[in-house]
Design a protein around this motif. Structure first.
Motif, PDB file in Angstrom:
ATOM      1  N   VAL A   1       0.835  -1.199   0.000  1.00  0.00           N
ATOM      2  CA  VAL A   1       0.000   0.000   0.000  1.00  0.00           C
ATOM      3  C   VAL A   1       0.871   1.251   0.000  1.00  0.00           C
ATOM      4  CG1 VAL A   1      -1.611   1.367   1.386  1.00  0.00           C
ATOM      5  CG2 VAL A   1      -2.015  -1.075   1.060  1.00  0.00           C
ATOM      6  N   ILE A   2       1.903   1.273   0.832  1.00  0.00           N
ATOM      7  CA  ILE A   2       2.771   2.448   0.929  1.00  0.00           C
ATOM      8  C   ILE A   2       3.435   2.741  -0.409  1.00  0.00           C
ATOM      9  CG2 ILE A   2       4.863   3.369   2.004  1.00  0.00           C
ATOM     10  CD1 ILE A   2       4.116   1.746   4.513  1.00  0.00           C
ATOM     11  N   SER A   3       4.035   1.715  -1.006  1.00  0.00           N
ATOM     12  CA  SER A   3       4.782   1.931  -2.249  1.00  0.00           C
ATOM     13  C   SER A   3       3.871   2.407  -3.370  1.00  0.00           C
ATOM     14  CB  SER A   3       5.508   0.646  -2.665  1.00  0.00           C
ATOM     15  OG  SER A   3       4.595  -0.420  -2.854  1.00  0.00           O
ATOM     16  N   ASN A   4       2.628   1.889  -3.434  1.00  0.00           N
ATOM     17  CA  ASN A   4       1.706   2.325  -4.481  1.00  0.00           C
ATOM     18  C   ASN A   4       1.128   3.701  -4.191  1.00  0.00           C
ATOM     19  OD1 ASN A   4       0.862   0.086  -6.694  1.00  0.00           O
ATOM     20  ND2 ASN A   4       1.521  -0.924  -4.813  1.00  0.00           N
ATOM     21  N   ALA A   5       0.952   4.030  -2.921  1.00  0.00           N
ATOM     22  CA  ALA A   5       0.464   5.364  -2.578  1.00  0.00           C
ATOM     23  C   ALA A   5       1.473   6.429  -2.965  1.00  0.00           C
ATOM     24  CB  ALA A   5       0.169   5.430  -1.079  1.00  0.00           C
ATOM     25  N   MET A   6       2.762   6.097  -2.880  1.00  0.00           N
ATOM     26  CA  MET A   6       3.792   7.079  -3.205  1.00  0.00           C
ATOM     27  C   MET A   6       3.736   7.510  -4.665  1.00  0.00           C
ATOM     28  SD  MET A   6       5.156   7.794  -0.433  1.00  0.00           S
ATOM     29  CE  MET A   6       5.506   7.220   1.233  1.00  0.00           C
TER      30      MET A   6
ATOM     31  N   SER B   1      10.358  12.207   7.494  1.00  0.00           N
ATOM     32  CA  SER B   1       9.733  10.907   7.779  1.00  0.00           C
ATOM     33  C   SER B   1       9.090  10.326   6.522  1.00  0.00           C
ATOM     34  CB  SER B   1       8.673  11.057   8.875  1.00  0.00           C
ATOM     35  OG  SER B   1       9.246  11.507  10.082  1.00  0.00           O
ATOM     36  N   PHE B   2       8.502  11.200   5.722  1.00  0.00           N
ATOM     37  CA  PHE B   2       7.849  10.767   4.481  1.00  0.00           C
ATOM     38  C   PHE B   2       8.874  10.205   3.495  1.00  0.00           C
ATOM     39  CE2 PHE B   2       6.521  11.745   0.129  1.00  0.00           C
ATOM     40  CZ  PHE B   2       5.273  11.147   0.074  1.00  0.00           C
TER      41      PHE B   2
ATOM     42  N   THR C   1      11.543   5.870   0.419  1.00  0.00           N
ATOM     43  CA  THR C   1      12.720   5.150  -0.089  1.00  0.00           C
ATOM     44  C   THR C   1      12.835   3.762   0.526  1.00  0.00           C
ATOM     45  OG1 THR C   1      14.082   6.250   1.596  1.00  0.00           O
ATOM     46  CG2 THR C   1      13.996   7.255  -0.597  1.00  0.00           C
ATOM     47  N   ASP C   2      12.371   3.618   1.779  1.00  0.00           N
ATOM     48  CA  ASP C   2      12.427   2.316   2.430  1.00  0.00           C
ATOM     49  C   ASP C   2      11.479   1.312   1.779  1.00  0.00           C
ATOM     50  OD1 ASP C   2      13.406   0.634   4.638  1.00  0.00           O
ATOM     51  OD2 ASP C   2      11.317   0.724   5.327  1.00  0.00           O
ATOM     52  N   SER C   3      10.339   1.796   1.270  1.00  0.00           N
ATOM     53  CA  SER C   3       9.340   0.904   0.659  1.00  0.00           C
ATOM     54  C   SER C   3       9.440   0.872  -0.857  1.00  0.00           C
ATOM     55  CB  SER C   3       7.930   1.367   1.060  1.00  0.00           C
ATOM     56  OG  SER C   3       7.671   2.672   0.557  1.00  0.00           O
ATOM     57  N   PHE C   4      10.420   1.541  -1.423  1.00  0.00           N
ATOM     58  CA  PHE C   4      10.488   1.739  -2.874  1.00  0.00           C
ATOM     59  C   PHE C   4      10.475   0.413  -3.629  1.00  0.00           C
ATOM     60  CE2 PHE C   4      12.078   2.950  -6.990  1.00  0.00           C
ATOM     61  CZ  PHE C   4      11.616   4.246  -7.178  1.00  0.00           C
ATOM     62  N   ASP C   5      11.203  -0.571  -3.134  1.00  0.00           N
ATOM     63  CA  ASP C   5      11.296  -1.840  -3.860  1.00  0.00           C
ATOM     64  C   ASP C   5      10.040  -2.688  -3.748  1.00  0.00           C
ATOM     65  OD1 ASP C   5      13.796  -1.372  -4.920  1.00  0.00           O
ATOM     66  OD2 ASP C   5      14.860  -2.259  -3.230  1.00  0.00           O
ATOM     67  N   GLY C   6       9.061  -2.217  -2.981  1.00  0.00           N
ATOM     68  CA  GLY C   6       7.779  -2.916  -2.958  1.00  0.00           C
ATOM     69  C   GLY C   6       6.929  -2.617  -4.177  1.00  0.00           C
ATOM     70  N   LEU C   7       7.397  -1.713  -5.013  1.00  0.00           N
ATOM     71  CA  LEU C   7       6.661  -1.320  -6.215  1.00  0.00           C
ATOM     72  C   LEU C   7       7.168  -2.135  -7.397  1.00  0.00           C
ATOM     73  CD1 LEU C   7       4.485   0.798  -6.918  1.00  0.00           C
ATOM     74  CD2 LEU C   7       6.333   2.355  -7.542  1.00  0.00           C
ATOM     75  N   ALA C   8       6.282  -2.908  -8.017  1.00  0.00           N
ATOM     76  CA  ALA C   8       6.702  -3.812  -9.089  1.00  0.00           C
ATOM     77  C   ALA C   8       6.500  -3.233 -10.479  1.00  0.00           C
ATOM     78  CB  ALA C   8       5.941  -5.139  -8.979  1.00  0.00           C
ATOM     79  N   SER C   9       5.513  -2.377 -10.652  1.00  0.00           N
ATOM     80  CA  SER C   9       5.179  -1.862 -11.980  1.00  0.00           C
ATOM     81  C   SER C   9       6.322  -1.025 -12.554  1.00  0.00           C
ATOM     82  CB  SER C   9       3.909  -1.010 -11.896  1.00  0.00           C
ATOM     83  OG  SER C   9       3.748  -0.207 -13.040  1.00  0.00           O
ATOM     84  N   THR C  10       6.748  -1.350 -13.759  1.00  0.00           N
ATOM     85  CA  THR C  10       7.796  -0.594 -14.437  1.00  0.00           C
ATOM     86  C   THR C  10       7.397   0.871 -14.589  1.00  0.00           C
ATOM     87  OG1 THR C  10       8.487  -2.547 -15.664  1.00  0.00           O
ATOM     88  CG2 THR C  10       9.128  -0.417 -16.574  1.00  0.00           C
ATOM     89  N   ARG C  11       6.159   1.077 -14.986  1.00  0.00           N
ATOM     90  CA  ARG C  11       5.677   2.446 -15.184  1.00  0.00           C
ATOM     91  C   ARG C  11       5.673   3.220 -13.880  1.00  0.00           C
ATOM     92  NH1 ARG C  11       2.974   5.312 -18.663  1.00  0.00           N
ATOM     93  NH2 ARG C  11       1.737   7.032 -17.869  1.00  0.00           N
TER      94      ARG C  11
ATOM     95  N   ALA D   1      19.032  15.672   3.865  1.00  0.00           N
ATOM     96  CA  ALA D   1      19.284  14.621   4.852  1.00  0.00           C
ATOM     97  C   ALA D   1      18.996  13.234   4.287  1.00  0.00           C
ATOM     98  CB  ALA D   1      18.438  14.866   6.094  1.00  0.00           C
ATOM     99  N   CYS D   2      18.142  13.159   3.263  1.00  0.00           N
ATOM    100  CA  CYS D   2      17.754  11.860   2.674  1.00  0.00           C
ATOM    101  C   CYS D   2      18.311  11.675   1.270  1.00  0.00           C
ATOM    102  CB  CYS D   2      16.236  11.750   2.622  1.00  0.00           C
ATOM    103  SG  CYS D   2      15.405  11.823   4.211  1.00  0.00           S
ATOM    104  N   ILE D   3      19.226  12.534   0.842  1.00  0.00           N
ATOM    105  CA  ILE D   3      19.614  12.534  -0.565  1.00  0.00           C
ATOM    106  C   ILE D   3      20.265  11.227  -0.991  1.00  0.00           C
ATOM    107  CG2 ILE D   3      21.904  13.584  -0.223  1.00  0.00           C
ATOM    108  CD1 ILE D   3      21.269  15.258  -2.790  1.00  0.00           C
ATOM    109  N   ASP D   4      21.003  10.573  -0.083  1.00  0.00           N
ATOM    110  CA  ASP D   4      21.650   9.310  -0.452  1.00  0.00           C
ATOM    111  C   ASP D   4      20.602   8.264  -0.858  1.00  0.00           C
ATOM    112  OD1 ASP D   4      23.758  10.778   0.692  1.00  0.00           O
ATOM    113  OD2 ASP D   4      24.784   8.925   1.250  1.00  0.00           O
ATOM    114  N   SER D   5      19.602   8.053   0.005  1.00  0.00           N
ATOM    115  CA  SER D   5      18.595   7.022  -0.275  1.00  0.00           C
ATOM    116  C   SER D   5      17.749   7.402  -1.488  1.00  0.00           C
ATOM    117  CB  SER D   5      17.705   6.807   0.944  1.00  0.00           C
ATOM    118  OG  SER D   5      17.073   8.014   1.337  1.00  0.00           O
ATOM    119  N   MET D   6      17.502   8.699  -1.686  1.00  0.00           N
ATOM    120  CA  MET D   6      16.743   9.125  -2.850  1.00  0.00           C
ATOM    121  C   MET D   6      17.484   8.794  -4.138  1.00  0.00           C
ATOM    122  SD  MET D   6      15.438  12.847  -1.446  1.00  0.00           S
ATOM    123  CE  MET D   6      14.859  13.388  -3.056  1.00  0.00           C
TER     124      MET D   6
END
Length: 652
Positions: free
Chosen positions: A445-450, A500-501, A506-516, A538-543
């Motif tokens: 849910v998180i990865s798709n909401a993003m 926090s957002f 970035t923590d849930s990014f790989d939960g997204l499977a759709s190429t698009r 502060a988050c630029i590395d993970s981004m």
């Protein structure tokens, strides 16, 4: 029983289970014996067929037939009826023993046209025979069979009518059906069916007749177009006659769905007849809406998808289809908007229906998607509150699957009207932010909401920080998870929420499977680099890890070749399970009007037009200007492996 209650007689003979009636039990016993002793019994059945054909030939004077009479029917006719029934029931086993085509041409077609009362049982049995032997009916014989069955449907006998209806349905539903052969019979068949519908008293009879009507509309395709208006004009009276019979009214709605789809972009001509029934069906104030809601929404979906569109950028590939679709009117932006207005006016009723239950969330999201594509910014400006309420009612109150149905539609709304969506969806984005940061939603849910937030960043970046500023102004703060790292010290409340957002994203990014969707999120992160907030640095590395990962997947091939193509087509089905299995609604996904709208939107979509590598490079340069020296400091502290990958992806 046939004389006193023909509809009940038909049901007891042809529609019941074999355990419920002696005659059907006998048929089942006979068929079991025939299967077990095919070579022994088949010649006996054929011999009996020859005997009854001789003792009761075609055209014989019933007065000349010997023997007793039962209900005025000579016993040779009843015996012939019984043998014909045996041939019908055992059609598969007798396939190699009966010379079907000569028998059909020399005998059965004449008996199908026999109008004398004494031969009524045989006439009905011939219709059933044809239905059972449909695979053996040659193409050249079908017009004569159609003619005979339609004539049988005009007899003032409900049992005969229903038997002929079932036989005709079998022929039309057959693999060998050719619509061009049936064109001349469409008008007469529909006229007879409508008359029979008004005469039928049993619900099963009306449903069976409607099923044939809907099947003809479905199978005839564009050949039904000349008859659409006459058929549509008959349906309101059928609707009126079916007061209190929801199952019959469902059939009316299904017929309207098919007829609207056949009309394609000419469907506004049908709206005066269709819309009153559509509005009634989706109005929760009517008790019948419980039964009619799904099919009413299906009708709204089909109408919205077929509503006219003006060909523009991205529509060139559809011009051939438009020419072949039979569309007779050339639509201007003004005339298309006027035609769409009655459909867009259904948004308040849709919002009320969706608020009353989560049962139709899948179909409702489909309808809303098509209405947004159709209405665009004017729809959001006029009905923005109702659209927002749909999402606010569902967010946090449905299952994971339900949540996943919402995000593609939110993505679409921002894509269609980025500026209007910023105002309409602010409450939705606030509530969704709170749900995500509360830590109760799944990674899926998180990865798709993003994706929704990425779309905002991509097409209306100025609206993105307002979400966090307004959330912080209302006193919202992200709950701390046990064992999670705290935000950097000294961040203002909006920046702390943003940190926090981004950390969650970035923590849930790989939960997204759709190429698009992965490319959408990567482009959104590139846009986020420009936001002058210390939370971004502060988050630029993970981004950048997430962005370069997507670049590797999609553009990082040898010599810069694209590895994974991002599809240019839009599908708002919310996945394979995104729509209720309604055949017409499903077929309408390729409706010409909506296809033009989708292509126009796809042609302008940044996800389709932007390359990730050059976009990343441009974003890094602009971010350096936006952040100043702190950006250079953050980049200088970056892990060497990440920096090396970044240089390759951005072409630095």
């Amino acid at each position: 029983e046939w004389s006193s209650s023909p509809e009940n007689y038909y049901a007891s003979c042809d529609s019941s289970g074999w355990q419920e009636h002696v005659n059907l039990c006998a048929e089942n016993l006979y068929l079991t014996m025939l299967k077990a002793n095919r070579e022994l019994l088949s010649p006996v059945v054929v011999h009996l067929l020859q005997q009854v054909s001789s003792s009761c030939p075609v055209g014989v004077d019933p007065a000349a037939l010997p023997g007793d009479r039962v209900g005025g029917i000579p016993s040779p006719v009843l015996l012939k009826d019984a043998v014909y029934n045996a041939v019908a029931v055992g059609a598969y086993e007798l396939h190699d023993y009966v010379d079907w085509t000569p028998w059909l041409r020399s005998t059965l077609l004449q008996e199908l046209a026999e109008g004398r009362q004494e031969f009524k049982p045989v006439r009905r049995r011939v219709a059933r025979l044809i239905a059972q032997w449909v695979a053996r009916v040659e193409h050249e014989d079908r017009p004569a069979v159609y003619r005979g069955l339609i004539e049988a449907m005009t007899v003032q006998d409900a049992c005969m009518q229903l038997t002929a209806v079932d036989a005709l349905r079998t022929l039309i539903d057959d693999w060998n059906f050719r619509d061009e052969q049936f064109v001349e019979f469409v008008g007469p068949t529909m006229t007879v069916l409508v008359r029979n519908l008004s005469d039928a008293s049993e619900l099963d009879s009306q449903t069976q007749t409607f099923n044939l009507m809907n099947l003809i509309i479905e199978r005839m395709g564009d050949n039904i177009r000349p008859y659409v208006e006459p058929i549509l004009r008959l349906l309101p009276q059928l609707w009126q006659d079916a007061e209190g019979m929801s199952l019959v009214r469902i059939q009316v709605l299904l017929a309207m769905q098919r007829l609207v789809h056949v009309l394609g972009m000419d469907c506004p001509a049908a709206f005066p007849l269709v819309l009153p029934h559509l509005e009634y069906s989706i109005n929760v104030q009517h008790p019948e809406s419980i039964s009619l809601m799904e099919d009413g929404l299906g009708l709204l979906l089909v109408a919205a998808r077929n509503a006219p569109a003006v060909a523009g950028p991205g529509a060139a590939s559809t011009s051939g289809q438009a020419a072949s679709s039979g569309t007779t009117m050339q639509w201007t932006p003004e005339s298309a908007a006027a035609a769409a207005a009655p459909l867009l006016a259904q948004v308040p009723a849709l919002a009320t229906a969706m608020a009353s239950s989560t049962e139709h969330i899948q179909l409702g999201m489909q309808v809303l998607s098509s209405l947004v594509l159709l209405g665009g910014q004017p729809l959001l400006q006029r009905y923005g509150q109702e659209v927002s309420s749909i999402f606010l009612n569902f967010l946090g109150n449905v299952s994971e699957r339900g949540m996943l149905l919402l995000f593609p539609v939110l993505d679409l709304i921002v894509s269609v009207a980025p500026q209007a969506a910023a105002d309409v969806l602010q409450p939705v984005l606030h509530k969704l932010l709170a749900l995500l940061l509360a830590g109760q939603e799944s990674t899926l849910v998180i990865s798709n909401a993003m994706v929704v937030y990425a779309r905002v960043l991509l097409q209306n970046p100025g609206a993105f920080p307002l979400v966090f500023q307004q959330a912080a102004a209302q006193g919202f703060s992200a709950p701390r998870k046990e064992g999670s790292a705290p935000p950097p010290p000294g961040l203002a409340p909006p920046d702390a929420l943003l940190w926090s957002f981004i950390d969650l994203w970035t923590d849930s990014f790989d939960g997204l499977a759709s190429t698009r969707y992965r490319k959408t999120c990567a482009l959104g992160l590139c846009s986020l680099l420009l936001l002058p907030s210390p939370a971004v640095l502060a988050c630029i590395d993970s981004m950048l890890v997430a962005v370069t990962g997507v670049w590797n997947e999609q553009e990082g091939g040898a010599d810069g070749e694209v590895r994974a193509e991002v599809g240019a087509e839009y599908s708002w089905a919310a996945g394979d399970e995104g729509i209720i299995d309604i055949s017409v609604a499903t077929a309408s996904e390729d409706a010409e009007g909506e296809a033009i709208r989708r292509r126009a939107l796809a042609a302008a979509d940044p996800v389709n037009t932007l390359k990730l590598g050059p976009t990343l490079r441009g974003s890094l340069h602009q971010a350096a200007e936006a952040h100043g020296p702190p950006f250079q400091a953050a980049m200088s502290q970056m892990d060497p492996a990440i920096m090396a990958q970044l240089k390759v992806a951005a072409g630095l």
